[in-house]
Design a protein around this motif. Sequence first.
Motif, short mmCIF file in Angstrom:
data_model
loop_
_atom_site.label_atom_id
_atom_site.label_comp_id
_atom_site.label_asym_id
_atom_site.label_seq_id
_atom_site.Cartn_x
_atom_site.Cartn_y
_atom_site.Cartn_z
N VAL A 132 -15.91 -11.01 30.77
CA VAL A 132 -15.51 -10.07 29.82
C VAL A 132 -14.47 -8.83 29.86
O VAL A 132 -13.19 -8.97 29.21
CB VAL A 132 -16.49 -9.61 28.95
N LEU A 133 -14.65 -8.50 31.28
CA LEU A 133 -13.95 -7.34 32.17
C LEU A 133 -12.76 -8.01 32.12
O LEU A 133 -11.52 -7.08 32.13
CB LEU A 133 -14.63 -6.87 32.99
N ASN A 134 -12.51 -8.40 32.64
CA ASN A 134 -11.08 -9.40 33.11
C ASN A 134 -10.30 -9.81 31.70
O ASN A 134 -9.36 -9.50 31.74
CB ASN A 134 -10.97 -11.13 33.53
N ALA A 135 -11.37 -10.63 30.74
CA ALA A 135 -10.23 -10.58 29.68
C ALA A 135 -9.90 -9.09 28.47
O ALA A 135 -9.54 -9.26 27.42
CB ALA A 135 -11.50 -11.42 28.94
N TYR A 136 -11.19 -8.44 28.29
CA TYR A 136 -11.02 -6.84 28.01
C TYR A 136 -9.27 -6.19 28.85
O TYR A 136 -8.76 -5.65 27.73
CB TYR A 136 -11.92 -6.53 27.82
N MET A 137 -9.40 -6.29 29.81
CA MET A 137 -8.89 -5.22 30.26
C MET A 137 -7.23 -6.29 29.80
O MET A 137 -6.05 -5.45 30.15
CB MET A 137 -8.45 -5.34 31.84
N SER A 138 -7.68 -7.65 30.49
CA SER A 138 -5.61 -8.39 29.80
C SER A 138 -5.61 -8.00 28.22
O SER A 138 -4.17 -7.91 28.24
CB SER A 138 -6.28 -10.03 30.26
N THR A 193 7.79 -13.12 23.44
CA THR A 193 6.76 -13.56 24.51
C THR A 193 5.47 -12.38 24.85
O THR A 193 4.28 -12.49 25.42
CB THR A 193 7.37 -13.45 25.25
N ALA A 194 5.44 -11.14 24.75
CA ALA A 194 4.76 -9.71 24.94
C ALA A 194 3.44 -10.21 23.54
O ALA A 194 2.26 -10.12 23.94
CB ALA A 194 5.23 -9.21 24.70
N GLU A 195 3.95 -10.93 22.51
CA GLU A 195 2.81 -11.21 21.23
C GLU A 195 2.18 -12.40 21.16
O GLU A 195 0.88 -12.17 21.31
CB GLU A 195 3.83 -11.51 19.80
N LEU A 196 2.38 -13.25 22.31
CA LEU A 196 1.68 -14.14 22.66
C LEU A 196 0.67 -14.00 23.72
O LEU A 196 0.00 -14.55 22.85
CB LEU A 196 3.09 -14.99 23.00
N LYS A 197 1.30 -12.91 24.83
CA LYS A 197 0.15 -12.65 25.74
C LYS A 197 -0.83 -12.03 24.65
O LYS A 197 -2.02 -12.75 26.05
CB LYS A 197 0.58 -12.14 26.89
N VAL A 198 -1.33 -11.14 23.62
CA VAL A 198 -1.43 -9.99 23.01
C VAL A 198 -2.64 -11.66 22.26
O VAL A 198 -3.50 -11.11 22.44
CB VAL A 198 -1.07 -9.49 22.36
N SER A 199 -1.64 -12.54 21.59
CA SER A 199 -3.13 -13.15 20.88
C SER A 199 -3.79 -14.37 22.21
O SER A 199 -4.80 -14.62 21.25
CB SER A 199 -1.82 -14.10 19.68
N THR A 200 -3.02 -14.43 23.07
CA THR A 200 -3.75 -15.55 23.55
C THR A 200 -5.25 -14.44 24.17
O THR A 200 -6.31 -15.30 24.59
CB THR A 200 -3.29 -16.07 24.93
N ALA A 201 -4.70 -13.60 25.45
CA ALA A 201 -6.41 -12.68 25.32
C ALA A 201 -6.39 -12.48 24.49
O ALA A 201 -8.37 -12.37 24.91
CB ALA A 201 -5.17 -10.75 26.18
N ARG A 202 -6.40 -11.79 23.07
CA ARG A 202 -7.29 -11.76 21.83
C ARG A 202 -8.19 -12.99 21.99
O ARG A 202 -9.34 -12.79 21.76
CB ARG A 202 -6.59 -11.51 21.06
N THR A 203 -7.72 -14.01 22.35
CA THR A 203 -8.02 -15.08 21.62
C THR A 203 -9.70 -15.68 22.94
O THR A 203 -10.18 -16.29 22.63
CB THR A 203 -7.55 -16.65 21.79
N THR A 204 -9.10 -15.09 23.98
CA THR A 204 -9.54 -15.75 25.14
C THR A 204 -10.85 -14.88 25.41
O THR A 204 -12.48 -15.12 25.44
CB THR A 204 -9.25 -15.36 26.28
#
Length: 431
Positions: A132-138, A193-204
Amino acid sequence: MNITKASLFGILAAATFLHAGTSWTLEACLKQAAEKSLSLETAKLREQQAQVNVKQAKIGHYPTVSASIQNTLYDHPFVDQEDHYRLNLGLNGSVTLWDGGATSLNVEAKELSREAAELSTLQTKRTVQENVLNAYMSLLLAKENLHTADYAVEVAQAEFEYFTNLYGVGSVTKKDLTQSEASVLQKQAAKITAELKVSTARTTLRQLLELPETEEFDVSAPEISMNNPDSLPPLPEYGELQARIRAAHPGLKSDSISVKAAQKNTKVAGKNSSISVTLGANSSTGLQAWESKGYKNQLKYGWQNSLTLGISIPIIDAGATANKVLLAQVNEAETQVGLQETAKNLENSIEKLYLNALSADLQWKAAVLQVAAEQEALKVAEEQRRLGALTYTDYLNQKNSLESAQVALNNAKYTSLLSRKLLDLYQGLLD
């Protein structure tokens, strides 16, 4: 246009994060994961199973009692007159008086296994919290990089509009206008690309929290407003930190207890060759239905009580006990190797996290200075561009250098925060 707007990167990021009061904090995420994590639920089921195993092992200390009712129909073909029905009633009980201590050792082994399972559940919780910590900070990092990309698009679009007007009056070349338009497209691609990274991190993170896909979900953290690592508490000495983490690590404790349980099981396996003493008791009666009508007398005078003391002395068991002992010894060796592996991996993790934290702090400070330097360099580039001493290509390169420095600053900042949070987690400070 005043390029000092680049200094607004942090302000824009902080404003966005401070906005949503319904956003999930780190503490809320850790609590949700502890309550809803499927892997943690599985660990709790294993813990319950270990508790049942303890109860099962204790049964050997208690006597067993059973009742029996036997109805029999029989026939002798060459006997003319006979009863064809017999009823037998019985009550049997037994208790093991001595089994070489196997039952007691087995109970002790199962108790140790239960303790190990409880600690294993805590270790699973730590692992879930770490994920959770890793995903949260990501997610925080991805969102801040998205703000950087958003601002870069805004600046590029404003500049393109400005250049379009200048081109209309002949103040800039077609090449400069085309480069400006290309810059807009590049910044827009970077934003996607940045939006995709946000979406991926949020889903994780959402999946780690076992939240439904349809639920609105965002995060916030007070750390977003930190500008440099000097606002963070100093890291403890490495030796002190290592001692704290080892003392608080559930996995290390679980493996240590598992070794003790395996040692007990080895002793239990050797008790199969021990003499066992069992005390048994029986009370029974019966009747033959058609032998006479004196059913009560049949039950009365057929009533029999017995007491039995049984002694079992193993002589040859075809190597069964030796094989069980060997298997138990192999399992004991495996648990000892597992303990050593856990200790070694923990030592490596502590060292890596500690060095990462120290390095990230330095990189964070360096990145702050680099962003400031790039901002000053861009001011100079703007002035040179205005005076015609710098090509537009070189000017764009300087703008890109500032954006890269800002991204590097974001990465260093969240690497530092993540490393420190993980060190807190390993010390048990987030429980």
